[in-house]
Enzyme design. Structure first.
Site, short mmCIF file in Angstrom:
data_model
loop_
_atom_site.label_atom_id
_atom_site.label_comp_id
_atom_site.label_asym_id
_atom_site.label_seq_id
_atom_site.Cartn_x
_atom_site.Cartn_y
_atom_site.Cartn_z
N MET A 155 8.32 -4.92 -2.08
CA MET A 155 9.40 -5.25 -1.13
C MET A 155 8.81 -5.72 0.20
O MET A 155 9.03 -5.14 1.25
CB MET A 155 10.32 -4.02 -0.98
CG MET A 155 11.65 -4.29 -0.30
SD MET A 155 12.55 -5.77 -0.78
CE MET A 155 13.08 -5.39 -2.45
N GLY A 156 8.04 -6.80 0.13
CA GLY A 156 7.54 -7.45 1.35
C GLY A 156 8.55 -8.51 1.77
O GLY A 156 9.73 -8.45 1.40
N ARG A 157 8.06 -9.50 2.53
CA ARG A 157 8.96 -10.55 3.01
C ARG A 157 9.69 -11.27 1.87
O ARG A 157 10.89 -11.46 1.91
CB ARG A 157 8.16 -11.61 3.78
CG ARG A 157 7.57 -11.16 5.07
CD ARG A 157 6.87 -12.39 5.69
NE ARG A 157 6.17 -12.06 6.90
CZ ARG A 157 4.93 -11.54 6.92
NH1 ARG A 157 4.30 -11.29 5.81
NH2 ARG A 157 4.35 -11.27 8.08
N ILE A 158 8.91 -11.67 0.85
CA ILE A 158 9.52 -12.48 -0.21
C ILE A 158 10.43 -11.61 -1.08
O ILE A 158 11.52 -12.03 -1.48
CB ILE A 158 8.44 -13.20 -1.06
CG1 ILE A 158 7.52 -14.02 -0.13
CG2 ILE A 158 9.07 -14.12 -2.09
CD1 ILE A 158 6.32 -14.67 -0.80
N THR A 236 6.23 -14.45 -9.88
CA THR A 236 5.87 -15.56 -8.99
C THR A 236 4.82 -15.09 -7.98
O THR A 236 4.63 -15.72 -6.95
CB THR A 236 7.10 -16.11 -8.24
OG1 THR A 236 7.73 -15.04 -7.53
CG2 THR A 236 8.10 -16.76 -9.16
N ARG A 238 1.14 -13.13 -8.65
CA ARG A 238 -0.18 -13.52 -9.14
C ARG A 238 -0.30 -13.11 -10.59
O ARG A 238 0.24 -12.06 -11.00
CB ARG A 238 -1.31 -12.85 -8.33
CG ARG A 238 -1.56 -13.43 -6.94
CD ARG A 238 -2.14 -14.85 -6.98
NE ARG A 238 -2.45 -15.35 -5.66
CZ ARG A 238 -1.62 -16.06 -4.88
NH1 ARG A 238 -0.42 -16.34 -5.30
NH2 ARG A 238 -2.02 -16.50 -3.70
N GLU A 267 -5.76 -20.23 -13.82
CA GLU A 267 -5.00 -21.43 -13.45
C GLU A 267 -5.97 -22.59 -13.25
O GLU A 267 -7.04 -22.36 -12.68
CB GLU A 267 -4.20 -21.19 -12.17
CG GLU A 267 -3.11 -20.14 -12.38
CD GLU A 267 -2.27 -19.87 -11.13
OE1 GLU A 267 -2.44 -20.58 -10.12
OE2 GLU A 267 -1.45 -18.95 -11.18
N HIS A 286 2.53 -22.93 -10.76
CA HIS A 286 2.33 -22.32 -9.43
C HIS A 286 2.95 -23.17 -8.31
O HIS A 286 2.26 -23.66 -7.41
CB HIS A 286 0.82 -22.09 -9.17
CG HIS A 286 0.56 -21.01 -8.16
ND1 HIS A 286 -0.52 -20.19 -8.20
CD2 HIS A 286 1.27 -20.62 -7.05
CE1 HIS A 286 -0.50 -19.34 -7.18
NE2 HIS A 286 0.60 -19.59 -6.47
C1 DGY Z 1 0.59 -18.21 -1.70
O1 DGY Z 1 0.74 -18.72 -0.58
O2 DGY Z 1 -0.10 -17.21 -1.88
C2 DGY Z 1 1.31 -18.83 -2.84
O3 DGY Z 1 0.95 -18.31 -4.06
C3 DGY Z 1 1.15 -20.33 -2.83
O4 DGY Z 1 2.14 -20.77 -2.05
#
Ligand code: DGY
Length: 320
Positions: A155-158, A236, A238, A267, A286
């Site tokens: 639960m960080g910013r994203i 989304t 890692r 990747e 990615h």
């Molecule tokens: C990040 O910034 O770490 C993303 O994976 C790429 O935008």
């Protein structure tokens, strides 16, 4: 004498000008090919600053070669491509680009969630391959998003921006994090739970945590077995956080319903990777932060961080 900077990938013109105003630069010229390690090894020796991407693995041996290196500016919020301990030991400042990509990455996460739930890629292929003969009751049916339970790991910013979107879809929100976020709980009406509970209860499990030693292989066969048969895993963050071999087995055996993946252990993902053979996987290259505006903001911020450090000022976003 202007400080010397090496830039590991061709950048938009305005960003180059921004850096060039204060530094003398050398830049890897290929747009879609990462700089080879041997080139980086040679270039890093003399420079004061390095502007790099998440595709470059910056290890201790490389940093030890650099005689004058003051700062490594990573154009990403994640910095698992850099040996942070080595940087700290060698007194090299590491900077990253948080904040500017939050909403764009949350958008992509939700888009991946929806396209996996509603089988958009399969449906597009079905139409394009000429398989669409008629409308029928259970044809290409998926899972509901509206009103479902979402479990957000990290639960960080994203993660918080994803919760904002989930609230708009009347979802029941669970989250697992290192610490409880009481202010966000009120705002998004969400509940802090243990990982096991989250895995068992969620219709959508979204991996949003940074990749660290603690989160490596956080999701393995054991956790995947806890999920509902109708549940979907979205990653989304890692690749290494979810064990890919275990995920493949869980999808193959239909232990879980589907997965939406923007990140992978290796990747770029090889075309013969087993995950690509499955219909219940939506795989993307990615692109979480890939909007024009956001990528420009990330590059600008990375340039500002770099210039500040070279100017003996404190950059906006210092990792160490
Ligand atoms: C990040 O910034 O770490 C993303 O994976 C790429 O935008």
């Amino acid at each position: 004498m202007k400080p010397k900077v090496f830039i590991t990938r061709k950048l938009p013109k305005e960003i180059i000008l921004q850096i060039e105003s204060l530094c003398s630069i050398k830049m890897w010229q290929e747009e879609d090919v990462p700089v080879p390690y041997e080139v980086l090894e040679k270039e890093i020796k003399e420079v004061d600053g390095l502007f790099c991407l998440l595709t470059e693995s910056i290890d201790r041996a490389l940093m030890e070669k650099a005689k004058n290196l003051k700062v490594i500016s990573n154009m990403a919020v994640g910095y698992n491509n850099i040996d942070i301990q080595a940087a700290e030991d060698l007194g090299i400042t590491i900077t990253n680009t948080p904040g500017v990509l939050t909403e764009t990455t949350a958008d992509l996460t939700f888009a991946l969630l929806m396209s996996t739930a509603r089988r958009l890629v399969e449906a597009r292929d079905y139409l394009k391959n000429g398989e669409w003969q008629t409308w029928s009751p259970m044809q290409l049916t998926g899972q509901d998003v509206f009103g479902a339970t979402i479990g957000i790991i990290g639960m960080g910013r994203i993660g918080a921006s994803l919760a904002k979107r989930a609230k708009g879809f009347d979802m029941n929100i669970l989250y697992y994090n290192r610490s409880q976020k009481l202010n966000l709980e009120k705002e998004f009406d969400m509940q802090y739970v243990e990982l096991e509970y989250l895995m068992k209860q969620s219709d959508f499990v979204c991996v949003m945590t940074p990749y660290t030693k603690e989160t490596e292989n956080l999701i393995t066969a054991k956790e995947l077995k806890m999920m509902k048969e109708t549940a979907i895993l979205i990653n989304t963050a890692r690749g290494g956080i979810v064990n890919e071999a275990d995920l493949y087995q869980a999808l193959l055996k239909k232990q879980i319903w589907a997965a939406g993946l923007d990140v992978f252990e290796e990747e770029p993902l090889s075309l013969n990777h087993p995950l690509l053979s499955l219909n219940n996987v939506v795989a993307l290259p990615h692109i979480g932060s890939a909007s024009i505006n956001t990528r420009l903001k990330m590059a600008t911020l990375a340039a500002e961080n770099l210039l500040a450090a070279l100017n003996n000022q404190t950059p906006k976003h210092v990792v160490v």
